[in-house]
Design an enzyme around this catalytic site. Structure first.
Site, PDB file in Angstrom:
ATOM      1  N   TRP A   1      -4.542   9.996  -8.093  1.00  0.00           N
ATOM      2  CA  TRP A   1      -4.624   9.928  -9.394  1.00  0.00           C
ATOM      3  C   TRP A   1      -3.336   9.812  -9.728  1.00  0.00           C
ATOM      4  O   TRP A   1      -3.173   9.310 -11.218  1.00  0.00           O
ATOM      5  CB  TRP A   1      -5.356  11.021 -10.045  1.00  0.00           C
ATOM      6  CG  TRP A   1      -6.942  10.907  -9.772  1.00  0.00           C
ATOM      7  CD1 TRP A   1      -7.610   9.964  -9.009  1.00  0.00           C
ATOM      8  CD2 TRP A   1      -7.891  11.840 -10.074  1.00  0.00           C
ATOM      9  NE1 TRP A   1      -8.718  10.457  -9.094  1.00  0.00           N
ATOM     10  CE2 TRP A   1      -9.121  11.603  -9.650  1.00  0.00           C
ATOM     11  CE3 TRP A   1      -7.726  13.098 -10.719  1.00  0.00           C
ATOM     12  CZ2 TRP A   1     -10.216  12.460  -9.510  1.00  0.00           C
ATOM     13  CZ3 TRP A   1      -8.820  14.113 -10.798  1.00  0.00           C
ATOM     14  CH2 TRP A   1     -10.338  13.579 -10.184  1.00  0.00           C
ATOM     15  N   LYS A   2      -2.234  10.041  -9.109  1.00  0.00           N
ATOM     16  CA  LYS A   2      -0.714   9.837  -9.699  1.00  0.00           C
ATOM     17  C   LYS A   2      -0.655  10.572 -10.825  1.00  0.00           C
ATOM     18  O   LYS A   2      -1.064  11.847 -10.797  1.00  0.00           O
ATOM     19  CB  LYS A   2      -0.384   8.387  -9.937  1.00  0.00           C
ATOM     20  CG  LYS A   2      -0.718   7.520  -8.746  1.00  0.00           C
ATOM     21  CD  LYS A   2      -0.297   6.126  -8.764  1.00  0.00           C
ATOM     22  CE  LYS A   2      -0.476   5.294  -7.465  1.00  0.00           C
ATOM     23  NZ  LYS A   2       0.262   4.065  -7.466  1.00  0.00           N
TER      24      LYS A   2
ATOM     25  N   HIS B   1       4.050   8.781   0.281  1.00  0.00           N
ATOM     26  CA  HIS B   1       3.635   7.564  -0.646  1.00  0.00           C
ATOM     27  C   HIS B   1       5.111   6.757  -1.074  1.00  0.00           C
ATOM     28  O   HIS B   1       5.977   7.316  -1.079  1.00  0.00           O
ATOM     29  CB  HIS B   1       2.972   8.122  -1.635  1.00  0.00           C
ATOM     30  CG  HIS B   1       2.383   6.946  -2.529  1.00  0.00           C
ATOM     31  ND1 HIS B   1       2.848   6.462  -3.448  1.00  0.00           N
ATOM     32  CD2 HIS B   1       1.188   6.410  -2.468  1.00  0.00           C
ATOM     33  CE1 HIS B   1       2.097   5.236  -3.951  1.00  0.00           C
ATOM     34  NE2 HIS B   1       0.918   5.579  -3.445  1.00  0.00           N
TER      35      HIS B   1
ATOM     36  N   GLU C   1       0.283   0.940   3.274  1.00  0.00           N
ATOM     37  CA  GLU C   1       0.323   0.460   1.859  1.00  0.00           C
ATOM     38  C   GLU C   1       1.352  -0.372   1.538  1.00  0.00           C
ATOM     39  O   GLU C   1       2.596  -0.010   1.599  1.00  0.00           O
ATOM     40  CB  GLU C   1       0.408   1.503   0.865  1.00  0.00           C
ATOM     41  CG  GLU C   1      -0.646   2.659   1.015  1.00  0.00           C
ATOM     42  CD  GLU C   1      -0.804   3.550  -0.247  1.00  0.00           C
ATOM     43  OE1 GLU C   1      -1.950   3.211  -0.943  1.00  0.00           O
ATOM     44  OE2 GLU C   1       0.133   3.971  -0.639  1.00  0.00           O
TER      45      GLU C   1
ATOM     46  N   GLY D   1      -5.279   3.533  -5.986  1.00  0.00           N
ATOM     47  CA  GLY D   1      -4.501   4.065  -6.979  1.00  0.00           C
ATOM     48  C   GLY D   1      -5.595   3.737  -8.415  1.00  0.00           C
ATOM     49  O   GLY D   1      -6.151   4.596  -8.815  1.00  0.00           O
ATOM     50  N   GLY D   2      -5.329   2.739  -9.140  1.00  0.00           N
ATOM     51  CA  GLY D   2      -5.796   2.278 -10.313  1.00  0.00           C
ATOM     52  C   GLY D   2      -7.291   2.469 -10.252  1.00  0.00           C
ATOM     53  O   GLY D   2      -7.806   3.018 -11.374  1.00  0.00           O
TER      54      GLY D   2
HETATM   55  C1  PEP Z   1      -1.473   3.872  -4.384  1.00  0.00           C
HETATM   56  O1  PEP Z   1      -0.999   4.366  -5.349  1.00  0.00           O
HETATM   57  O2  PEP Z   1      -1.547   4.301  -3.189  1.00  0.00           O
HETATM   58  C2  PEP Z   1      -2.448   2.541  -4.658  1.00  0.00           C
HETATM   59  C3  PEP Z   1      -2.760   1.793  -3.531  1.00  0.00           C
HETATM   60  O3  PEP Z   1      -2.335   2.038  -5.886  1.00  0.00           O
HETATM   61  P1  PEP Z   1      -3.056   0.734  -6.410  1.00  0.00           P
HETATM   62  O4  PEP Z   1      -4.622   0.912  -5.995  1.00  0.00           O
HETATM   63  O5  PEP Z   1      -3.246   0.886  -7.773  1.00  0.00           O
HETATM   64  O6  PEP Z   1      -2.621  -0.348  -5.808  1.00  0.00           O
END
Ligand code: PEP
Length: 256
Positions: A12-13, A97, A171, A238-239
C-alpha cells in the site's frame, strides 16, 4: 514436482488514511471469502499495522511491513525494529523495494542486514530485486540481479542455508507504477535465472520451494498470463492493491 502455494501481496506504500486502510482490508476479507489455494498478504504503512491486524482474520490474510531497521532497539530516531513489527502483528516484511533502494539510498549490504535481523526474529522477508530501464537496455539485467541477490542475501550465503519460507520478488524498476508490465516471457526469463541462482547457491530443494513473486503494474487483466509461467509464484502489487475490487480479482485469478 514441489507445489508452491501462490501468493498475492499488496504493497500500500504511503497511501490511505487509517479508516480507509481498515475499510479496505475488511472489504478484501469479505471479497475473498474462504479462498484457500492462495496466500494473501497486505503491507500497510507502519501507523496502520495494528488497526489492520485487528480488522482481519489472521488465518486468511497475512500482514507485512514495508521496511524495518536491522537493530533490535536503541538510539535510532524515526526507525522501527522487527520486534516492533511483530508486536503489531506482522508475520512478513518487504525489504529492498526499489523505492527504498533508489529514493532512500538503501544498498544491498543494508538489505542484507535487514534480512538477517528479520530471519533471526522469525519474520519472513520478501526481498525485492530488479533492474532499471537503463540496465536492461544495456543488457546488464542478469548481472544486476545476480549482484543484488549475492549481496542482499549474503548472510544466507555465508550460512550456506536459505530458509525456504523466504520470498523473493522480481520487480523491474521500469515496470513499477508505470503501467508497463514485463511480458510473461521477459518476467519468466528472470524468474528462471533467480531460481537457478538459488539452486547453484544453495541446493535444488530450496530452489524448488522458495516463492518468487513478480511485481510491476500487475492488474487483473495480466495476472493470469504472468502466473501461468512456471517460475512465477505470485504477484507483489502496488496500485491495483489499493482498491478492493481489483485486489480481490487478482486473488481470485488462480494459477491454471
Ligand atoms: C510495487 O510497488 O511493488 C509495485 C509493483 O507497484 P505497481 O503494481 O503499482 O507497479
Amino acid at each position: 514436482m514441489f507445489e508452491r502455494t501462490p501468493m498475492i501481496a499488496g504493497n500500500w506504500k504511503m497511501n490511505l488514511s487509517l479508516d480507509e486502510a481498515v475499510a479496505l482490508v475488511e472489504a478484501i476479507g469479505s471479497g475473498i471469502g474462504n479462498v484457500s489455494d492462495v496466500e494473501v498478504l497486505v503491507a500497510p504503512p507502519f501507523t496502520h499495522l495494528a488497526a489492520v491486524r485487528g480488522a482481519i482474520d489472521a488465518s486468511k490474510i497475512f500482514l507485512a511491513a514495508q521496511n524495518m531497521h536491522w537493530e533490535m532497539s536503541g538510539a535510532y530516531t524515526g526507525e522501527i525494529s522487527g520486534r516492533m513489527l511483530q508486536h503489531s502483528g506482522c508475520t512478513h516484511v518487504i525489504l529492498g523495494h526499489s523505492e527504498r533502494r533508489t529514493l532512500f539510498n538503501e544498498t544491498s549490504e543494508v538489505v542484507n542486514l535487514k534480512v538477517r535481523a528479520a530471519s533471526f526474529l522469525g519474520l519472513i522477508p520478501v526481498v525485492c530485486v530488479g533492474e532499471t530501464l537503463d540496465e536492461r537496455e544495456s543488457e546488464r539485467t542478469f548481472e544486476v540481479i545476480k549482484e543484488q541477490l549475492d549481496l542482499s542475501l549474503d548472510n544466507f550465503r555465508a550460512d550456506q542455508m536459505m530458509p525456504t519460507s523466504t520470498i523473493l520478488a522480481y520487480e523491474p524498476v521500469w515496470a513499477i507504477g508505470t503501467g508497463k508490465t514485463a511480458t510473461p516471457e521477459q518476467a519468466e526469463e528472470v524468474h528462471h535465472f533467480i531460481r537457478l541462482w538459488i539452486e547453484q547457491t544453495f541446493n535444488s530443494g530450496t530452489a524448488a520451494q522458495v516463492r518468487i513473486l513478480y511485481g510491476g503494474s500487475v492488474k487483473p487483466d495480466n495476472v493470469k498470463t504472468l502466473m501461468a509461467e512456471p517460475d512465477i509464484d505470485g504477484a507483489l502489487v502496488g496500485g491495483a492493491s489499493l482498491k478492493s475490487d481489483s485486489f480481490v480479482q487478482l486473488i481470485r485469478s488462480q494459477k491454471a
